[in-house]
Design a protein around this motif. Structure first.
Motif, PDB file in Angstrom:
ATOM      1  N   VAL A 178     -46.591  28.169  36.924  1.00 30.64           N
ATOM      2  CA  VAL A 178     -45.537  28.412  37.902  1.00 30.64           C
ATOM      3  C   VAL A 178     -44.945  27.059  38.281  1.00 30.64           C
ATOM      4  N   VAL A 179     -43.621  26.985  38.327  1.00 28.95           N
ATOM      5  CA  VAL A 179     -42.943  25.718  38.599  1.00 28.95           C
ATOM      6  C   VAL A 179     -43.002  25.392  40.090  1.00 28.95           C
ATOM      7  N   THR A 180     -43.399  24.154  40.392  1.00 28.03           N
ATOM      8  CA  THR A 180     -43.437  23.658  41.770  1.00 28.03           C
ATOM      9  C   THR A 180     -42.484  22.482  41.906  1.00 28.03           C
ATOM     10  N   SER A 181     -42.191  22.121  43.128  1.00 24.29           N
ATOM     11  CA  SER A 181     -41.276  21.000  43.375  1.00 24.29           C
ATOM     12  C   SER A 181     -42.065  19.701  43.375  1.00 24.29           C
ATOM     13  N   GLY A 182     -42.533  19.320  42.191  1.00 28.04           N
ATOM     14  CA  GLY A 182     -43.381  18.144  42.056  1.00 28.04           C
ATOM     15  C   GLY A 182     -44.841  18.524  42.211  1.00 28.04           C
ATOM     16  N   ILE A 183     -45.725  17.612  41.812  1.00 27.97           N
ATOM     17  CA  ILE A 183     -47.159  17.890  41.868  1.00 27.97           C
ATOM     18  C   ILE A 183     -47.651  17.892  43.308  1.00 27.97           C
ATOM     19  N   THR A 184     -47.047  17.070  44.167  1.00 32.26           N
ATOM     20  CA  THR A 184     -47.428  17.087  45.588  1.00 32.26           C
ATOM     21  C   THR A 184     -47.225  18.473  46.176  1.00 32.26           C
ATOM     22  N   HIS A 185     -46.124  19.114  45.827  1.00 23.93           N
ATOM     23  CA  HIS A 185     -45.880  20.481  46.284  1.00 23.93           C
ATOM     24  C   HIS A 185     -46.950  21.418  45.737  1.00 23.93           C
ATOM     25  N   GLY A 186     -47.364  21.191  44.478  1.00 21.07           N
ATOM     26  CA  GLY A 186     -48.445  21.993  43.908  1.00 21.07           C
ATOM     27  C   GLY A 186     -49.742  21.828  44.668  1.00 21.07           C
ATOM     28  N   VAL A 187     -50.050  20.604  45.085  1.00 19.02           N
ATOM     29  CA  VAL A 187     -51.253  20.358  45.883  1.00 19.02           C
ATOM     30  C   VAL A 187     -51.151  21.091  47.220  1.00 19.02           C
ATOM     31  N   SER A 188     -49.963  21.081  47.805  1.00 21.24           N
ATOM     32  CA  SER A 188     -49.747  21.774  49.079  1.00 21.24           C
ATOM     33  C   SER A 188     -49.927  23.281  48.928  1.00 21.24           C
ATOM     34  N   ILE A 189     -49.426  23.850  47.822  1.00 22.46           N
ATOM     35  CA  ILE A 189     -49.621  25.279  47.561  1.00 22.46           C
ATOM     36  C   ILE A 189     -51.106  25.574  47.380  1.00 22.46           C
ATOM     37  N   LEU A 190     -51.805  24.704  46.659  1.00 25.15           N
ATOM     38  CA  LEU A 190     -53.257  24.850  46.512  1.00 25.15           C
ATOM     39  C   LEU A 190     -53.922  24.933  47.878  1.00 25.15           C
ATOM     40  N   SER A 191     -53.522  24.049  48.771  1.00 23.06           N
ATOM     41  CA  SER A 191     -54.105  24.030  50.116  1.00 23.06           C
ATOM     42  C   SER A 191     -53.815  25.327  50.865  1.00 23.06           C
ATOM     43  N   ASP A 192     -52.587  25.793  50.785  1.00 22.66           N
ATOM     44  CA  ASP A 192     -52.223  27.029  51.482  1.00 22.66           C
ATOM     45  C   ASP A 192     -52.967  28.240  50.926  1.00 22.66           C
ATOM     46  N   MET A 193     -53.102  28.307  49.612  1.00 24.18           N
ATOM     47  CA  MET A 193     -53.651  29.507  48.986  1.00 24.18           C
ATOM     48  C   MET A 193     -55.176  29.572  48.978  1.00 24.18           C
ATOM     49  N   TRP A 194     -55.833  28.397  49.004  1.00 24.51           N
ATOM     50  CA  TRP A 194     -57.280  28.398  48.765  1.00 24.51           C
ATOM     51  C   TRP A 194     -58.094  27.701  49.845  1.00 24.51           C
ATOM     52  N   VAL A 195     -57.449  27.116  50.855  1.00 24.68           N
ATOM     53  CA  VAL A 195     -58.181  26.333  51.857  1.00 24.68           C
ATOM     54  C   VAL A 195     -58.013  26.937  53.244  1.00 24.68           C
TER      55      VAL A 195
END
Length: 436
Positions: free
Chosen positions: A117-134
């Motif tokens: 899934v396309v994110t707005s940069g890898i930092t945004h991907g890390v933020s999505i990781l945090s929202d979804m799994w933390v």
């Protein structure tokens, strides 16, 4: 809970119950909305007379545009960059990136993973990781030397708890796997779920695990998961591919973790930011690897929908222009040749640093952390404060570096010309002697 979210959760519960357990409260509530998007999709198929569903300005058959914008982009039609992209990202780009994942990580062959899934940069991907799994108070096992923004993303935004292991041995000769294992197993003994971020090539030290080290790290996490602890292992592969030495593992840890245990969720966070040198494009990818009893493809579709829902509810979608250019770049006949040229340039700088630092005079002022990849090298200064030294070098030598803690300086050789390597380290040594 929204009925769509409940339906998605039921799919995960049935096929991969431990993956459902690992979702954060937000992750369980996330869904991809059907409303306007579904109605617009239906209209695109059936509204042959008039389609007044999408909030995009159009004139005739084309998107409305300003010549003062489009005159700068001459080889792409406005419809291919001014309209909205899907919250999932351009399908063509996602499929190309997935295909490349298997090329770059041969041992991943035979393991099914999600469509990125396309994110707005890898930092945004890390933020999505945090929202979804933390969730608040979740434990995240981290190295004591880490990218500073992790704290903002995980602790400030989502109230996680960092538990750190020592990154390297005292002599700075190798990655401290023993301490990594100690902390992982201690936290697994006290928590139902643990999270760890595996960032190689590493920021700030520029180190990537050897093949043997990578295998052992993977075995530790798989073993912990098989013994009953849910493990979220996120591979932050921002600098993937920039591996400069033979013994360095050339694959992502994701390839060793995806699909290996029912209680192990592997997440790959990567993108062209550093791999294709498009820092300002702000395009990244999130890819999942899980083990499911059945319906693995459906589990992946659910995770993709939840991820896209997180994007939809935050930034709506990512840059269409960036994605379109990347598709065209990856299709270019010279794509791999051009990437190799940039790789060789960075490798040459890293090699030059290794040669310069062989001079024993530098050992009087600092030790060098292991480095073999990426953008950075770190030094541990002796007898002076790193921040005081940073300021001294900036004010008196016109030289800028990054201080980390009381003892460490980070050198970004990604922006350091090879001819300036010796000059830089001579300046650092002079600054240390000045402060002494």
């Amino acid at each position: 809970m929204n009925p769509i979210a409940q339906e998605l959760n039921n799919t995960i519960k049935q096929a991969a119950p431990h993956v459902y357990e690992m979702l954060s409260d937000m992750g369980k509530n996330l869904f991809f909305p059907e409303g306007i998007l579904t109605q617009s999709a239906e209209a695109k198929l059936k509204a042959h007379r008039i389609n007044a569903t999408i909030g995009i300005a159009r004139q005739g058959s084309c998107v409305l545009s300003l010549p003062s914008v489009t005159k700068y982009i001459t080889e792409i039609e406005p419809d291919n960059y001014l309209s909205y992209a899907s919250s999932f990202g351009l399908l063509e780009l996602r499929e190309k990136w997935l295909k490349e994942l298997y090329v770059k990580n041969p041992s991943l062959g035979g393991t099914a993973v999600s469509l990125p899934v396309v994110t707005s940069g890898i930092t945004h991907g890390v933020s999505i990781l945090s929202d979804m799994w933390v969730n608040a108070n979740d434990v995240i096992v981290m190295p004591d030397m880490m990218w500073g923004n992790y704290n903002m993303i995980f602790c400030v935004r989502n109230s996680a708890r960092f538990v750190t292991y020592k990154s390297y041995d005292d002599a700075l000769t190798h990655f401290n796997i023993d301490d990594f294992e100690r902390v992982i197993r201690e936290q697994a003994a006290h928590n139902d779920k643990i999270i760890t971020i595996l960032n190689f090539p590493h920021n700030p030290t520029g180190y990537t695990l050897s093949r043997e080290e990578a295998t052992r790290v993977a075995q530790i996490l798989i073993d912990v998961a098989q013994k009953g602890t849910n493990v979220v292992a996120a591979c932050d592969d921002a600098y993937f591919g920039l591996f400069f030495e033979e013994e360095t593992s050339k694959e992502s840890l994701f390839a060793k973790l995806a699909g290996k245990a029912s209680r192990l969720l592997a997440v790959k966070l990567d993108g062209p930011t550093k791999e294709d040198y498009v820092m300002g494009f702000r395009t990244g990818f999130t890819t999942y690897g899980v083990a499911a009893d059945a319906n693995l493809d459906r589990v992946y579709r659910v995770l993709e929908k939840k991820t896209a829902g997180c994007i939809r509810g935050n930034i709506s979608n990512c840059s269409h222009l960036s994605q379109t250019i990347l598709v065209k770049s990856m299709e270019d006949a010279n794509y791999k040749i051009l990437k190799q040229e940039k790789f060789d340039l960075l490798k040459s700088r890293a090699t030059a640093i290794k040669e310069v630092l062989k001079d024993p005079k530098y050992a009087e002022g600092f030790d060098v952390y292991p480095f073999n990849s990426g953008y950075f090298v770190c030094i541990r200064v002796k007898g002076v404060n790193a921040e005081s030294l940073r300021r001294h070098l900036l004010d008196n030598y016109g030289t800028g570096l990054i201080s980390i803690g009381e003892d460490n300086l980070r050198v970004a050789f990604s922006c350091l010309e090879e001819k300036d390597v010796k000059t830089l380290f001579d300046i650092i040594l002079s600054g240390i002697n000045d402060l002494r």
